[in-house]
Design a protein around this motif. Structure first.
Motif, mmCIF file in Angstrom:
data_model
loop_
_atom_site.group_PDB
_atom_site.id
_atom_site.type_symbol
_atom_site.label_atom_id
_atom_site.label_comp_id
_atom_site.label_asym_id
_atom_site.label_seq_id
_atom_site.Cartn_x
_atom_site.Cartn_y
_atom_site.Cartn_z
ATOM 1 N N ARG A 52 1.014 28.143 48.268
ATOM 2 C CA ARG A 52 1.263 29.573 48.566
ATOM 3 C C ARG A 52 0.566 30.344 47.654
ATOM 4 N NH1 ARG A 52 7.996 29.813 48.042
ATOM 5 N NH2 ARG A 52 8.592 28.237 49.756
ATOM 6 N N CYS B 5 14.481 28.076 38.029
ATOM 7 C CA CYS B 5 13.045 28.096 37.628
ATOM 8 C C CYS B 5 12.441 27.110 36.940
ATOM 9 C CB CYS B 5 12.654 29.510 37.343
ATOM 10 S SG CYS B 5 10.882 30.006 37.248
ATOM 11 N N ARG C 299 11.378 35.188 39.730
ATOM 12 C CA ARG C 299 10.762 35.349 40.985
ATOM 13 C C ARG C 299 9.171 35.278 41.287
ATOM 14 N NH1 ARG C 299 15.438 36.577 39.924
ATOM 15 N NH2 ARG C 299 17.049 37.193 41.002
ATOM 16 N N ILE D 92 8.855 31.213 41.143
ATOM 17 C CA ILE D 92 9.513 30.355 42.142
ATOM 18 C C ILE D 92 8.910 30.762 43.440
ATOM 19 C CG2 ILE D 92 11.546 30.338 43.632
ATOM 20 C CD1 ILE D 92 13.055 30.770 40.725
ATOM 21 N N SER D 93 8.232 32.208 43.646
ATOM 22 C CA SER D 93 7.735 32.368 45.112
ATOM 23 C C SER D 93 6.538 32.047 44.954
ATOM 24 C CB SER D 93 7.868 33.829 45.172
ATOM 25 O OG SER D 93 7.117 34.637 44.376
ATOM 26 N N SER D 94 5.673 31.615 43.988
ATOM 27 C CA SER D 94 4.371 31.094 44.047
ATOM 28 C C SER D 94 4.425 29.682 43.825
ATOM 29 C CB SER D 94 3.731 31.995 42.646
ATOM 30 O OG SER D 94 3.651 33.284 43.149
ATOM 31 N N GLN D 95 5.543 28.855 43.513
ATOM 32 C CA GLN D 95 5.709 27.666 43.432
ATOM 33 C C GLN D 95 4.772 27.030 42.022
ATOM 34 O OE1 GLN D 95 5.250 25.556 47.232
ATOM 35 N NE2 GLN D 95 7.514 25.898 47.631
#
Length: 149
Positions: free
Chosen positions: A3, A51, A138, A141-144
């Motif tokens: 990601r 997270c 966020r 999590i979104s960038s892993q």
């Protein structure tokens, strides 16, 4: 699939969130709240958001800040524990409500209970901590962001 790492692809925005983090920590200090406890607040929001990166980081930060290991271990079950003061319980309620705001909004009853034991400066600082940690969750999590042993 790899990601996009938001911190690397938009460093100016990442720096802006870092500045919010710094300002929220200043607000915690100005309100007279304990820095170690602020890491417990961040830890609790990060647990709710699942997270892993932030859970690990704020557990380590709480330990470094001198937080009691029992308080760290019991933060997810704080309601059933005697380790937290009335003010800390109010702060934890605020953190949870703001973290879950999309599910249940922010009930007046929770705010009213908090306002009975916390000053407006303390409430302001706690709400900013909630807003900032939820932003970090966020991003991570979104960038892993990876958590390696």
């Amino acid at each position: 699939m790899q990601r996009v790492n938001l911190g690397k692809t938009a460093p100016e925005l990442y720096k802006a969130v870092l500045e919010l983090e710094n300002l929220s920590q200043q607000k915690i200090k100005q309100a007279g709240l304990d820095i170690g406890f602020s890491h417990l607040l961040k830890l609790r929001a990060s647990q709710i958001n699942q997270c892993a990166f932030c859970v690990r980081m704020h557990t380590q930060d709480a330990i470094k800040a001198g937080e009691n290991i029992d308080r760290i271990a019991l933060i997810s079950a704080w309601r059933e524990s005697q380790y937290f003061s009335e003010k800390e319980r109010a702060a934890l309620s605020l953190i949870e409500e703001i973290t879950l705001i999309a599910q249940q909004h922010f009930p007046d009853s929770v705010y009213e209970q908090a306002a009975q034991v916390l000053s407006s400066d303390e409430i302001t600082a706690i709400e900013w901590v909630a807003i900032v940690i939820n932003t970090w969750n966020r991003i991570a999590i979104s960038s892993q962001y990876q958590v390696a042993p």
